[in-house]
Design a protein around this motif. Structure first.
Motif, short mmCIF file in Angstrom:
data_model
loop_
_atom_site.label_atom_id
_atom_site.label_comp_id
_atom_site.label_asym_id
_atom_site.label_seq_id
_atom_site.Cartn_x
_atom_site.Cartn_y
_atom_site.Cartn_z
N UNK A 67 51.78 35.29 41.46
CA UNK A 67 50.86 34.49 42.38
C UNK A 67 49.90 33.44 42.53
N UNK A 68 49.71 33.39 40.61
CA UNK A 68 49.27 32.18 39.77
C UNK A 68 49.49 31.06 40.36
N UNK A 69 49.87 31.05 41.04
CA UNK A 69 50.04 29.31 41.09
C UNK A 69 49.74 28.78 42.87
N UNK A 70 49.53 29.38 44.00
CA UNK A 70 49.53 29.76 45.54
C UNK A 70 48.55 28.60 44.99
N UNK A 71 48.42 27.76 46.45
CA UNK A 71 47.03 27.70 47.08
C UNK A 71 46.47 28.11 48.28
N UNK A 72 45.45 27.49 48.74
CA UNK A 72 44.52 28.37 49.46
C UNK A 72 44.85 28.92 51.49
N UNK A 73 46.28 28.26 51.26
CA UNK A 73 46.84 27.99 52.77
C UNK A 73 47.12 29.07 51.97
N UNK A 79 47.06 28.45 33.40
CA UNK A 79 45.79 27.99 34.18
C UNK A 79 45.70 27.31 35.76
N UNK A 80 47.04 28.53 36.18
CA UNK A 80 45.80 29.37 37.32
C UNK A 80 45.87 30.17 38.02
N UNK A 81 45.57 31.27 36.58
CA UNK A 81 45.40 32.76 37.02
C UNK A 81 43.41 32.45 37.92
N UNK A 82 42.52 31.66 37.17
CA UNK A 82 41.16 31.56 37.41
C UNK A 82 41.04 31.75 38.86
N UNK A 83 41.97 30.66 39.80
CA UNK A 83 42.11 29.98 40.74
C UNK A 83 42.49 31.64 41.14
N UNK A 84 43.55 31.55 40.73
CA UNK A 84 44.42 32.63 41.99
C UNK A 84 42.94 34.16 42.91
N UNK A 85 42.99 34.54 40.85
CA UNK A 85 41.51 35.01 41.53
C UNK A 85 40.12 35.16 42.34
N UNK A 86 40.20 33.88 41.87
CA UNK A 86 38.90 33.07 42.69
C UNK A 86 38.95 33.79 44.50
#
Length: 419
Positions: free
Chosen positions: A253-259, A298-305
């Motif tokens: 799920x590292x590239x997921x968006x907020x929606x 590059x998407x890992x931080x956002x995914x955990x957030x």
């Protein structure tokens, strides 16, 4: 009978340790947890001094590859299967010696290894096997070489399919059949490839794989057996298609968006997220695979957030793949979660929370009992740690020196105190 005396308990569900306590194990079950045990013990009972030490549940890796972590990809595809299984057996013992008493195997030929561990032929963790990862043609689980394409109508299965690493299925009916086959072989949950992967040769990271009808076919077949489907997916399109099909867990799920994060939370699905970073613990990749890997990390931080913001049910796994030299870092990878979580949160995730995910297999769960916690009546999968891992998570990152006792199912597999 074994008595852990005067231990501080991290129970797998609380953010702090208990006061000095005694934990009595009879057979494979925790019989009592109390400030003081009865004076009389069975003849021959082992008393273990826990003064200054922490007793905690065994660790659980929710995304492990029991065989495919043990050998390089080329070895898996070219070497005799017997060699691969011997290497996997050795790795299973090493996994247990790192304190991982249970793993959820997310693709690979692990049924025979599980059988050997359960029969006591080799020491290793409990295994929740998925069997072969079900993949569309050209998807993340398609390990064929170009000269094997196209497949003739009466052609034989590819090497990857014969080994049980992947199962190629196109269309709802084929997906349903492959799901039933893996359940027949003993899968405790089913894994599908819903999108592009880093280590796979043909699929760009952004592609989606399978449609809602195919996911729904797998989900129906799995739910008929009382279990669930999880999917390999990075992108919003892949994740949302899987959720519409009734999938109950997302791997990565590292590239997921907020929606998409909101949708995962609203559906009640799990997120099995790995701390993929561009660090010394990254699976080594080259060429196009390296480019895909950098997009994911590059998407890992956002995914955990997102996981924290929307309180998604989040599991921990390592997903070490095709690199036997990397498996020794399994515990250190767990410790990297301090980038996003407090040590107590990390330990709860790798014990009690991951055990809740294992329980999602329902009647297909291969082992009875309650795992992931230290409590009366729970299964005795226990670690005795030299010190306080809540104060110093690096104790868990260094299991060779920090874990004095490793117990699985009431049996002690490591004991550095008896001398």
């Amino acid at each position: 009978m074994k008595l852990f005396r005067n231990v501080m308990i991290f129970d797998g569900k609380s953010s702090s340790r208990s006061g000095p306590s005694d934990v009595l194990v009879r057979g494979n079950t925790i019989e009592s947890v109390a400030a003081r045990t009865p004076a009389e013990l069975d003849a021959g009972a082992r008393v273990i001094d826990g003064t200054g030490r922490t007793l905690m549940p065994g660790l659980i890796d929710a995304h492990w590859h029991a065989t495919m972590a043990a050998v390089p990809l080329q070895t898996l595809l070219l070497a005799p299967l017997g060699y691969t299984m011997i290497a996997a057996a050795r790795e299973a013992t090493q996994t247990l010696m790192r304190g991982f008493t249970s793993v959820r195997d997310l693709a690979g030929p692990s049924f025979g290894l599980k059988m050997a561990i359960d029969a006591g032929v080799v020491d290793g963790p409990r295994i929740w096997p998925s069997g072969a990862m079900i993949s569309q043609t050209g998807g993340h689980g398609d390990f064929r070489l170009p000269y094997e394409v196209p497949r003739a109508p009466s052609g034989s299965r590819s090497r990857g399919e014969i080994l049980g690493g992947g199962a190629i299925a196109d269309g709802a009916d084929e997906v349903r059949r492959c799901t039933r086959e893996q359940l027949m072989l003993g899968a405790s949950q089913i894994k599908l490839a819903a999108g592009g992967g880093v280590a796979s040769a043909y699929d760009p990271i952004d592609v989606s794989q399978y449609g809602e009808r195919e996911f729904a076919a797998a989900v129906e077949a799995a739910e008929n057996w009382g279990t669930y489907v999880t999917v390999h997916a990075y992108t919003p399109r892949a994740i949302q298609a899987a959720l519409r099909g009734g999938v109950r867990c997302i791997e990565h799920g590292q590239l997921m968006d907020e929606a998409t994060a909101e949708r995962i939370a609203a559906s009640g699905a799990w997120l099995s997220l790995q701390p993929f970073l561009d660090n010394e613990f990254a699976n080594p990749q080259k060429g196009e695979a390296r480019k895909k890997q950098l997009l994911v990390t590059a998407g890992t931080d956002k995914a955990y957030a997102f996981a924290k913001k929307y309180r998604i049910k989040t599991a921990f796994g390592t997903d070490i793949l095709f690199d036997p030299a990397m498996t020794q870092h399994q515990n250190a990878i767990l410790a990297t979660l301090t980038r996003w979580y407090e040590p107590a949160e990390i330990l709860m995730m790798a014990t009690g929370t991951n055990a809740e995910l294992l329980a999602l297999s329902g009647p297909r769960a291969p082992y009875p009992g309650t795992l992931g916690i230290v409590a009366q009546g729970a299964t005795a999968d226990l670690l005795l740690v030299e010190g306080n891992p809540i104060a110093d998570i690096n104790l868990i990152a260094n299991p060779q020196t920090s874990l004095s006792i490793i117990m699985k199912d009431g049996t002690i597999y490591k004991d550095s105190l008896s001398a």
